[in-house]
Design an enzyme around this catalytic site. Structure first.
Site, PDB file in Angstrom:
ATOM      1  N   THR A 185      74.834  70.562  61.437  1.00 27.96           N
ATOM      2  CA  THR A 185      75.378  71.861  61.891  1.00 27.96           C
ATOM      3  C   THR A 185      75.717  71.861  63.382  1.00 27.96           C
ATOM      4  O   THR A 185      76.740  72.392  63.791  1.00 27.96           O
ATOM      5  CB  THR A 185      74.408  73.017  61.572  1.00 27.96           C
ATOM      6  N   VAL A 230      77.526  77.773  63.449  1.00 24.94           N
ATOM      7  CA  VAL A 230      77.325  78.768  62.384  1.00 24.94           C
ATOM      8  C   VAL A 230      76.558  78.063  61.259  1.00 24.94           C
ATOM      9  O   VAL A 230      77.071  77.848  60.155  1.00 24.94           O
ATOM     10  CB  VAL A 230      78.679  79.331  61.897  1.00 24.94           C
ATOM     11  N   HIS A 231      75.291  77.726  61.570  1.00 22.79           N
ATOM     12  CA  HIS A 231      74.486  76.855  60.698  1.00 22.79           C
ATOM     13  C   HIS A 231      74.629  77.183  59.207  1.00 22.79           C
ATOM     14  O   HIS A 231      74.906  76.315  58.379  1.00 22.79           O
ATOM     15  CB  HIS A 231      73.006  76.977  61.061  1.00 22.79           C
ATOM     16  N   ASP A 232      74.369  78.454  58.875  1.00 26.91           N
ATOM     17  CA  ASP A 232      74.247  78.817  57.457  1.00 26.91           C
ATOM     18  C   ASP A 232      75.578  78.685  56.711  1.00 26.91           C
ATOM     19  O   ASP A 232      75.604  78.355  55.513  1.00 26.91           O
ATOM     20  CB  ASP A 232      73.718  80.250  57.325  1.00 26.91           C
TER      21      ASP A 232
END
Ligand code: BDR
Ligand code: CA
Length: 300
Positions: A185, A230-232
């Protein structure tokens, strides 16, 4: 999905809703970035904005299995969404983990679980009824962990650090798991050009994403990355387009349960031990940014 909504959870929800439509079957909220009640409310409001009021949102655990709850308000703001104002959802409440379990039983086919939060809810279900979990959940894609370093402590990523015991249980549950951690990420931040492209999309979902990603707390924690991570949503892209946005390798995984300074560290890689999982090792920023912008253009 299982979420602790959270700015990047909200982006992941929008991305999944846009690509899967009614294939987004259900969502559960858990304590993480914000307390569970707030995560539940944020999730309901984001789904309402995207025209997805029919998706049930279940109330999950209010605390990790063993550790004390901890939030990330300095990243996501007091309300978890960087202070944006969203209309409440008119949908009736969906209930708690009992109702989630019943909904899973009713599904005509096994589901894929995208978890963008501490794994407390999944671990509770796996412990409660391991056979149901293995039968109804065909795979898990989890945003969490890292191979080598953390973002909450020097050793541990936030979702792993909030509930390390849950990671241990879920990784050992026998359900195939993909861990999308910081190695993938953090190498995939949205830069100014990507943000402009999203800002130019004329839907309220895109406007919401552009506003949230401009939140100063989020900008502050991202100052070393040359953009906003925007990891998720990258975990969502891993589930939606296997092998196209994220590269994975198969490695063993162990989580540090020592309650010492490395509590919650995920130990993985060729010389690790433990159950084997897919570990995301890289992500393609250009593909990710293009797909996110076009997904937001297809939503209300
Ligand atoms: C993870 O921690 C949370 O703050 C984010 O929502 C994401 O799930 C990144 O470490
Ligand atoms: Ca999250």
């Amino acid at each position: 999905m299982d979420v602790d909504t959270g700015i990047d959870d909200a982006v992941a929800l929008l991305l999944v809703r846009s690509v899967l439509g009614e294939g987004l079957r259900m969502v559960s909220a858990v304590s993480g970035n914000v307390p569970v009640e707030r995560a539940l409310e944020n999730t309901r409001r984001v789904l309402h904005l995207s025209g997805a009021d029919e998706v049930p949102v279940f109330r999950g655990a209010s605390a990790p299995l063993v550790a004390e709850p901890m939030a990330a308000l300095w990243v996501h703001g007091e309300d978890g969404l960087g202070g944006v104002e969203l209309e409440p959802s008119p949908a009736p409440p969906a209930g708690g983990l009992d109702e989630l379990r019943a909904a899973l039983e009713r599904e005509p086919a096994p589901v894929a679980l995208l978890a963008t939060a501490p794994l407390t809810n999944a671990a509770l279900l796996a412990r409660w009824d391991p056979r149901l979990f293995a039968r109804r959940v065909e795979r898990i894609v989890w945003m969490g962990g890292s191979w080598g370093r953390g973002n909450d402590t020097p050793a541990a990523e936030f979702n792993a650090r909030v509930d390390p015991e849950a990671v241990h249980i879920v990784a050992g549950s026998g359900v195939p798991m993909t861990m999308v951690g910081l190695n993938a990420t953090e190498g995939c931040p949205l830069d100014d050009g990507d943000m402009e492209r999203i800002g130019a999309v004329a839907t309220r979902s895109a406007r919401l994403v552009a506003t949230m990603l401009g939140y100063e707390g989020l900008r502050r924690v991202n100052r070393d990355f040359g953009g906003v991570v925007v990891h998720d949503a990258i975990a969502a892209a891993t589930l939606l387009w296997p092998g196209e946005v994220t590269a994975t390798r198969r490695y063993p995984l162990t989580v540090d349960l020592s309650h010492g300074p490395s509590y919650g560290a995920t130990l993985t890689g060729p010389v690790a031990t433990g159950p084997e999982v897919e570990v995301a090792v890289a992500a393609d920023r250009v593909r990710f940014a293009q797909r996110l912008a076009s997904a937001l253009a297809r939503l209300p």
